[in-house]
Design an enzyme around this catalytic site. Sequence first.
Site, PDB file in Angstrom:
ATOM      1  N   GLU A   1     -17.345 -70.763 -69.272  1.00 18.92           N
ATOM      2  CA  GLU A   1     -18.399 -69.990 -68.587  1.00 18.92           C
ATOM      3  C   GLU A   1     -19.075 -70.812 -67.490  1.00 18.92           C
ATOM      4  O   GLU A   1     -19.461 -70.268 -66.448  1.00 18.92           O
ATOM      5  CB  GLU A   1     -19.430 -69.502 -69.604  1.00 18.92           C
TER       6      GLU A   1
ATOM      7  N   GLU B   1     -10.905 -65.778 -64.056  1.00 22.96           N
ATOM      8  CA  GLU B   1     -10.599 -66.074 -65.452  1.00 22.96           C
ATOM      9  C   GLU B   1      -9.513 -67.121 -65.641  1.00 22.96           C
ATOM     10  O   GLU B   1      -9.631 -67.988 -66.510  1.00 22.96           O
ATOM     11  CB  GLU B   1     -10.226 -64.782 -66.182  1.00 22.96           C
TER      12      GLU B   1
END
Length: 873
Positions: A327, A349
């Site tokens: 994150e 991602e």
Amino acid sequence: MRTALVSAIALALASASMASFAADQTTTQLPRDVRPSHYDVSIVPHAEQLKFDGKVSIAVEVLHPTTSITLNAAGMDFSAVTLTPKGKKALAAPKVAVNEDAQTATFTFAKPLPAGSYTLAMTYTGKIGTQANGLFAIDYDTTAGKKRALYTQFENSDARRFIPSWDEPDYKATFTLDVTVPSDQMAVSNMPAATTDKKGDGNTHVVFAPSPKMSTYLLFFGTGEFDRATTSIDGTEIGVIAQKGKADQANFALESSKAVLQEYNNYFGVKYPLPKLDNIASPGRSQFFSAMENWGAIFTFEYALLLDPSISTQSDKQAIFNTAAHEMAHQWFGDLVTMRWWDNLWLNEGFASWMAARTTEKLHPEWNAQLDAVYTREGAMSRDAIATTHPIVQNIDTVEQASQAFDTITYSKGEAVIRMLEGYVGADKWQQGVQRYIKAHAYGNTVSDDLWKEMDAVAGPGVTTIAHEFTLQPGVPLITVSAAKCEGGKTSVTFTQGEFTKDRPGKTPLRWHVPVIAKTVDGASVTTLVDGTASVSLPGCGPVLVNAGQSGYYRTLYPQDQFAGLRTAYPKLPAIDQMGMIGDAWALGLAGLEPVSNFLDLAKQVPVDAAPEMWGVVAGDLRSLDAYYKGDTTRQNALRKYAVGRLHPVFERVGWESKSSDTASVSILRSELIATLAQLGDKKVIDEARRRYAAQDTDPKAVPGELRKIITYVVASNADAATWDALHAKAKAETTPLVKDQLYTMLSIPQDDALAKRALELALTDEPGATNSADMIGAVSRNHPEMAFDFAVAHKAQVDKFIDSTTGSRFYPMLGGSSLDLSLVPRIEAFAKANIAENARRDSDTTIANIKYRSMVVRERLPSVDAWLKAQK
């Protein structure tokens, strides 16, 4: 020299061809004639009523004359809408038309709007949900009673449930958020609070500092009875926020975040630009995600952030580090620089996954994270080898398709391809390319070719071609190795490139330029680029190992005589190459490209003192093989007898009790072996787990925190009715959300059919908590896929309330994912036809493809396993 020139020309031509395919055609579902630049948002939540009041003023630029403005809105009622030209009075109120299906609101004006600057102001009400979409509530137990906290989750397309907005990643703007919350609660957002004003009515008005320019899906708001712990590094305040009394359980995440932020500041060459970075822990769970990279305010469910000494394991600790690192990598790859549209989601991602793995390897070398990278790649190649796969860069037209893009291809294949490209380019040049990309596009939006342009600039032409072939087309290359010949101390070998597929044996292979690293077992590595075929000369004589170091994204098929040589040398290979070889043998054997016995032969060669991660792979593969025998007791028992005999000597070395000399890997292997031996029906392990579980109330040492999950898992999996009832009573009485949620999951894993049905019925009640119900149904599906699917479909109206809006097209079909029953296929097809848009059926199609593949394995591969097992006697 001529060969090099020909290769360069071929790369250039292929790059030009692929580049035309990758041309920017940014998708939008909104008219392009209006663009926002700043949002002033005021929110007053009414948590008990599950609704909120909102006001927003948006600075917009009308780019072309128009009579209407259309933006995204979902679940909202508008009470006032005004449009004010810059420096003038407000125009007459427009007509408001809300389209819930399209999730839009259109404001139509009496006269055309000239191009220019305006302020669009709206007063509205919205809904607070009970699943993790938009603004949502989480109810949780504490020793002081029930509590409720509010959080937001907007990715991919749910900011429109909080603010009427241009809710697409390319419409970046700045945000100023103010909220009115109860004075005994803490409010948190992306930026620090600029002002805090306590009112006389028990509420506090909080105004947050303006955000940087960012996409709507990155905005965050949360409020509840929280504690906050802080540290700092490089001038940035780092915080963790959790329910009161739990912040100390995030100390590991806090200290890890400090180390990771410093590493990222150095790696990216651009310092983290916000004044603070919080990580907010929430009870509950989602079927869609565990954490979310909101800029400056990462949201993470407690199970992925907190370490509770009563139940947390070394695996949990490593997962928490990886999640935080993932994150935090998004703060650059995704937040600072954002893909233009969801078709390039992998720029977020895939890169965050790769960066997290790279950083784990650097900061925690004792965890052997490079071996996890092989496991990640194996998962990607398994998904990528069936007909329903898709390219990393994919076509996305709808919100439903965007939700489906968050999958193994985007994350794991993206990570694996980046790892391969970094190895091909070189780590230093790769970092230079990344830094150039971040600096060139800060606060902007990109497509993949923006990155490849920077890589070509530092590494020379050719990177783009390889990158295009691995990101713009699907599938797994297959490198077939010719017979090797050794003369004069060198081994000559030829590689031929094809395609590995699990369910299309006659498929015409796609073409890739494949970076291949090969060596003789005791020689130095040689790198070559395989374009169709390539011949290389390797130093030394002996068995040829392909994909040495396992950085490549491809399968390797050896002639049986060469495989035999590698099998003999197998115990001496590095653990990473052992894992790569056995992964290929498993996949190629089940697909019918080589004997299944190759996998079993390699597993037999693994020495007892091999790397714990290697034994984790063997245990996992034996568990998977055992599952293929479900329903065939006699044949399954033959496998189990062999598998238990193979694993017991390893477990005897590891033991039930931890030792001071245990590495992190040994601690993880202990739990993996207990789980595997229990699944294999090992009475000795099951009985010991039951003994320890029964003794825990009187003997604190019987169930140490590190083993509590796995012991409870074994007991729950093998539960009878009385055991299930006792576990149920424990779950109802538990007041710690992290433990309570886990107990309800454990209630859902019994192998007994009747108990599984009771778990499904319990999931539909209010008792487990709104975010646990879907997880319980999913847990039942692992042992009882047909039962779980049929139950969920039969109770769809109720189950729909328990799943995220972003998960509707995947939750139901994926319940059948572990099935071997072909009769389930038409039921999934019928459900998809009735309930899922035709262009959003990838997950249902994938489940069906896997059921067919698994059924083929049972019919066509297990007889070979039976024969091998018989020969071992």
